[in-house]
Write an enzyme that holds these catalytic residues in place. Structure first.
Site, short mmCIF file in Angstrom:
data_model
loop_
_atom_site.label_atom_id
_atom_site.label_comp_id
_atom_site.label_asym_id
_atom_site.label_seq_id
_atom_site.Cartn_x
_atom_site.Cartn_y
_atom_site.Cartn_z
N HIS A 246 66.91 97.04 94.42
CA HIS A 246 67.82 95.96 94.80
C HIS A 246 68.18 95.08 93.61
O HIS A 246 69.30 94.58 93.52
CB HIS A 246 67.18 95.10 95.89
CG HIS A 246 67.05 95.79 97.22
ND1 HIS A 246 67.79 95.43 98.32
CD2 HIS A 246 66.28 96.83 97.60
CE1 HIS A 246 67.47 96.22 99.33
NE2 HIS A 246 66.55 97.07 98.92
N ASP B 97 71.37 89.14 98.45
CA ASP B 97 71.04 90.48 98.93
C ASP B 97 71.00 90.49 100.45
O ASP B 97 70.45 89.58 101.09
CB ASP B 97 69.70 90.93 98.36
CG ASP B 97 69.40 92.39 98.64
OD1 ASP B 97 69.15 92.74 99.81
OD2 ASP B 97 69.43 93.20 97.69
#
Length: 457
Positions: free
Chosen positions: A18, A112
């Protein structure tokens, strides 16, 4: 410029797969004139020294024992739930401080998509929050369909329907739906429900590391059925939009990989890597090793620390003999992009994490898929049945099946067809990041949106 540029605040989820896409997007935005502040957890903190033009702000969060306990137990979902709970208040405070600074008005936050608590917190502070999905548009569509599928009785999946295609998320079958082994199924559904709620109630839009040529239908479903009235920006493959070295996180790549490949004929080597998180038990490891050894195909196999659940096992004798004779190379980590780009690579045995899937597509390399958890199940189905650039190993496999699948991919007619299709997608990926390509245009459109009255504090 730095004193007057509008500022974007970014918050990556603290997993390697990520962090890298978030920092790629940060650099793309910085190159287009935006100032960028990266708020980050101390847990798995990014390497700020590699990004001197970005401002990094650590949270100094206090993590409960639940985070480390969940990580030790391999309970990924419990870990993500605990991280959200622990980091929500520190993120809110850090964002408020960013807004109060005088070196550039905050245009928006890019958070995110797994930080459901932070997306909501940003909206409550008054900062528009765009969710960055580091997985595929198909995975996001699947997650946003979960609640409806549960209410309609398709979920949880029943054993007798595992091989049936699930309505509204075709071509996914029951067995392809998101699951996380080692995590309670109810907690998985709870996590997905929280992500769904944050996306629908608090996100100002979504940014996806994909490209239109392979996921236009899924992107359209997201905008029409799940997030109507909010934009979706397909800006991938982002690593191809940036001319920067690959970031390797916790593992140092073996410098001898590429040199070893130099001595191999074109398209002769199978690259084997199941990513930075997946683990297998000793029996699966032995079947992988014996299958590779018996296939007769040269291989480069990444066996990172922790890959085998019970610790590093001794190699089965046939595998040890093949490696000793130069027929294969074992490493603890590899420079994956360089490996996949090497002409000697003819196939990729992969867990189908989205970053790995995109990198393989970008190099025209067909795949042998062994998904382990989460979005990997979705990606594997698209690789094999939607795009036709890979084949399944199956949920249960032995060394003979492994050897047969490896030969089929590397030297069989079916593998040659997949290789041609993979090269076709490689060309589409290349076109998407050219000047005037769909992803380049999407990045520019994203910047305009960030600076517009539609996305302002």
């Amino acid at each position: 410029m730095a004193g007057t540029a509008r500022r974007v605040v970014m918050f990556p989820f603290p997993f390697r797969s990520h962090i890298a896409p978030m920092l790629q997007l940060a650099e793309l935005l910085r190159a287009r004139g935006l100032a960028v502040t990266v708020i980050h957890a101390d847990f798995n903190a990014p390497d700020a020294s590699r990004h001197p033009d970005l401002t990094f702000v650590p949270l100094h969060e206090s993590l409960p024992d639940a985070v480390t306990a969940a990580a030790a137990a391999g309970d990924l979902v419990e870990q993500m739930l605990a991280l959200n709970a622990a980091c929500e208040a520190p993120f809110r405070d850090a964002l408020i401080r960013c807004v109060a600074r005088r070196d550039g008005q905050v245009a928006c936050a890019v958070v995110d998509g797994q930080w459901y608590a932070a997306i909501t917190a940003a909206a409550e502070v008054g900062v528009p929050a765009l969710a960055l999905r580091t997985d595929s548009a198909a995975t996001l569509h699947c997650m946003l369909s979960y609640s409806r599928l549960c209410s309609d009785g398709y979920l949880p999946i029943k054993e007798e329907t595992r091989d049936e295609v699930v309505p509204t998320v075709e071509p996914l079958r029951g067995r392809d739906m998101i699951r996380v082994d080692g995590s309670d199924a109810a907690r998985v559904r709870e996590f997905i429900a929280r992500v769904d709620d944050a996306m629908r109630t608090a996100a100002a839009g979504v940014v996806v590391n994909t490209f239109v040529a392979i996921e236009e239908p899924e992107l359209n479903k997201i905008m029409r059925h799940h997030l109507p009235g909010r934009p979706a920006f397909a800006v991938g493959p982002m690593h191809r939009l940036l001319a920067v070295p690959e970031e390797h996180g916790l593992h140092e790549p073996d410098g001898g990989c590429v040199a070893w490949l130099h001595a191999r004929p074109p398209r002769s080597v199978l690259y084997v890597s199941l990513g930075s998180v997946a683990r297998v038990d000793r029996q699966v490891f032995d079947e992988m090793a014996l299958g590779l050894a018996g296939s007769g195909v040269p291989f480069l196999w990444v066996i990172r620390p922790g890959f085998v659940a019970d610790g590093a096992p001794p190699l089965p004798e046939p595998m040890a003999a093949v490696v000793a004779n130069g027929g294969g190379k074992l490493v603890t980590w590899a420079p994956q992009r360089d490996v996949l780009a090497h002409p000697a690579i003819g196939g990729f045995w992969t867990h189908c994490g989205w970053n790995s899937t995109l990198e393989s597509i970008c190099e025209g390399v067909p795949m042998l898929v062994q998904p382990c958890f989460g979005d990997q199940m979705v990606n594997a189905r698209y690789v094999t049945h939607q795009w036709g650039i890979g084949m399944e190993l199956g949920e249960v496999f032995d060394s003979e099946r492994v050897a047969k699948a490896v030969r089929k991919l590397m030297v069989g007619e079916e593998g040659a067809v997949m290789r041609n299709k993979a090269r076709g997608l490689m060309e589409k990926a290349r076109q998407s990041v050219e000047d005037g390509g769909a992803s380049t245009v999407a990045i520019d459109r994203l910047v305009r949106y960030m600076l517009s009255s539609k996305c302002s504090t």
